[in-house]
Structure formats: C-alpha cells, structure tokens
Design an enzyme around this catalytic site. Sequence first.
Site, PDB file in Angstrom:
ATOM      1  CG  HIS A  52      -0.499   0.001   2.527  1.00 13.99           C
ATOM      2  ND1 HIS A  52      -0.184   1.154   3.195  1.00 13.99           N
ATOM      3  CD2 HIS A  52      -0.295  -1.008   3.424  1.00 13.99           C
ATOM      4  CE1 HIS A  52       0.214   0.865   4.448  1.00 13.99           C
ATOM      5  NE2 HIS A  52       0.162  -0.440   4.593  1.00 13.99           N
TER       6      HIS A  52
ATOM      7  CD  GLU B 262      -3.019  -1.533   5.277  1.00 17.66           C
ATOM      8  OE1 GLU B 262      -2.978  -2.627   5.874  1.00 17.66           O
ATOM      9  OE2 GLU B 262      -2.603  -0.466   5.796  1.00 17.66           O
TER      10      GLU B 262
ATOM     11  CG  HIS C 129       0.948   2.090  12.886  1.00 23.96           C
ATOM     12  ND1 HIS C 129      -0.417   2.258  12.918  1.00 23.96           N
ATOM     13  CD2 HIS C 129       1.203   1.384  11.759  1.00 23.96           C
ATOM     14  CE1 HIS C 129      -0.956   1.668  11.861  1.00 23.96           C
ATOM     15  NE2 HIS C 129       0.021   1.140  11.138  1.00 23.96           N
TER      16      HIS C 129
END
Length: 361
Positions: A68, A214, A325
Amino acid sequence: MTKLDETLTMLKDLTDANGIPGHEKEAREVMTKYIEPFADSIETDNLGSLIAKKVGDEQGPKIMIAGHLDEIGFMVTSIDEKGYLSFQPVGGWWEQVMLAQRVTIMTKDGYVPGVIGSKPPHILPAEARKKPVEKKDMFIDIGATSKEEAMEFGVRPGDSVVPVCEFTVMKNEKLLMAKAWDNRIGCAIAIDVLKNLQGVDHPNTVYGVGTIQEEVGLRGARTSANQIQPDIGFGVDVGIAGDTPGVTKKDALAKLGDGPQIVLYDASMIGHKGVRDFVVKVAEENEIPFQYDLMPGGGTDSGAIHLTANGVPALSITIPTRYIHTHAGILHRDDYENTVKLITEVIKKLDKDAVQAITFD
C-alpha cells in the site's frame, strides 16, 4: 555518509515521499517512475491505486502482489485564532509516540513545517504529569501568530499532515531507518519482483499494485482487486519485530534479518493453507530463510483481496519492522531482498495446474 546504491536510492525516494490515506499522489508518482520500465502497462482504479501489469502467459493465472502507498498521518481540522492547528489522526496512532514530533503540512502552496505540541508538563498538576497526553489535547505549531497568517501560509482544513524522518542507513548498514516503511517496502517489493521477471518466462500475468487507503480500512485493495480479479493474491506489508527489549516470544516471534514473515493469521484473514504450503515449499527448495508469524491485532491488504468476487486464495508476507506506526521504523535489508527473491521464485512456478491445486487444497 553511506553512498546510496540503486536499491537504496529507490527506497529513499519511496519513503521520503509523502502520502497519507486519501492523498497518495506523491508516493504513486514515485512508484510509477520505478515500476514503469518493467511493466507492460500501467493503469489506476477510480480511487487511485496503481496497477502495473506484466504478462508472461496471457492465458495463465493472474497473480496480484499488493503493497500500500499510504502511510499513517493526520489531517488538519481547524485553525484557532492564534494560528495553532487542530488535527485528526488518519490511521492508527498511539499518543505516546506523537508528542514533540516534527510534521509536514501538505498545502496547496507547498510544504509547511510544524511540530506536535501540548501544554508543558511544568505547569501540570503532579497527577496529570503521570498520564499520557491525549490526542484531543495536542495541537500543531507551524510558527504562525494568527489564523490569518496560517492561512497566508496556505494551510486549510483538510490538508494532509505527514511525519518527518529522512531515510537513513544506520551504522550497521544492513539496518535502514525511515518513515513510511508501512508500507513503501511493499511497493518496493512489487517493483523489484517485476524487475526480476524481465526476460524471464513465467506462466502467468503478474500485477504489481500500490494500493491506497489501506490504513483506514483496506479500501484500495478492495477496488484494485475488483478491477484485476486475481486468481492468487499476496499482500506484502510490514510485520512486528520481536527483537527489542521487553518483547517476549509470546508477544512477537520474528527477528530482523531472519527472513520474511509468512503470516498464519491476522485480524483480517486466515492465511490460505494451499498458498502458504506452496510458498513454504518454494522457500525450502531455494534455501530462502523465512519465519512464521501471526498478528491478531492487525491486518493487511490480503484481508480485502481474499474476499474479492467469489474468493481469492491469498497470503500475507511481511517484513519484520521495529517501531511501526511511529515516525521512524527500522528494518533489515536482507529481509527485503529475501522477500523479493521468494515471491519471484513463487511466481515462476504458479502455473494453471499449481493454482488449481492450491484453490482446492
């Protein structure tokens, strides 16, 4: 400073590009630049996912390799009278990795630098200092002195906000640090697999795909898979590295440098047994290292691909990555290269008979 070779230059260009969900154009243009020389055709779906097609056997199975394009980030929601920005996370963020981090606001007039701020701890009550600051109490400081000045900078509600972390080769040159490994590394794998198939007979048609959105629900994987109608799907993404202090094997199994992760189970999909067994056999025959893993708290594009039409046998293959993240992730170059090698060798063997056997395994 490490001199960048061809591969590192591509990885730098991909990860330095900015593109949160809904605003992937810059990343898509970089991926297009690198994959176009190896594709027979390039198109997009109506939401903006990039689909590069490479034909081996036009009558053979259709194989989809999806990474993605989007990265987690934020969106400007309002500007206060003093010029500070309120924002909405786009994708999954943990408050403890956000505060005091640099960001870039992507405005209609160009980039504006900023930093995520909050009320300083020195003026908080003792009990408040012990707790993480919540997202709702953070703001972005762009150095404006008023709402009018912020708007003169070009900032408007809806603008994308992207983490800042320049691509860096670490002192151990096998380890690479960057923002957006999640998931420009999947895009890079798709590029290099098509590159490896140059001049090689393969019994299928391969689609190297850069999907959009995504991080907010596997949306581009759904639309691009609907356009392709693949026979076999591979979601290529980052996985959790379990080799940092405090992490046990019960938390995460994989280590940097020990090979790609073959995902048995995640929150979006149970890896297809037939595809998994086929991939493992190819890895063992070619002495390509790999690791098994599972991600009960996360998912990949495979979760959308496998539900396309009447079903697509699919598997997620991931790259162990530290600190996903966040603003800065770290992965191992050998894992990247072994993933490219593994998927390339798998594609060489995925003919009609193999796909039929997999489908009904």
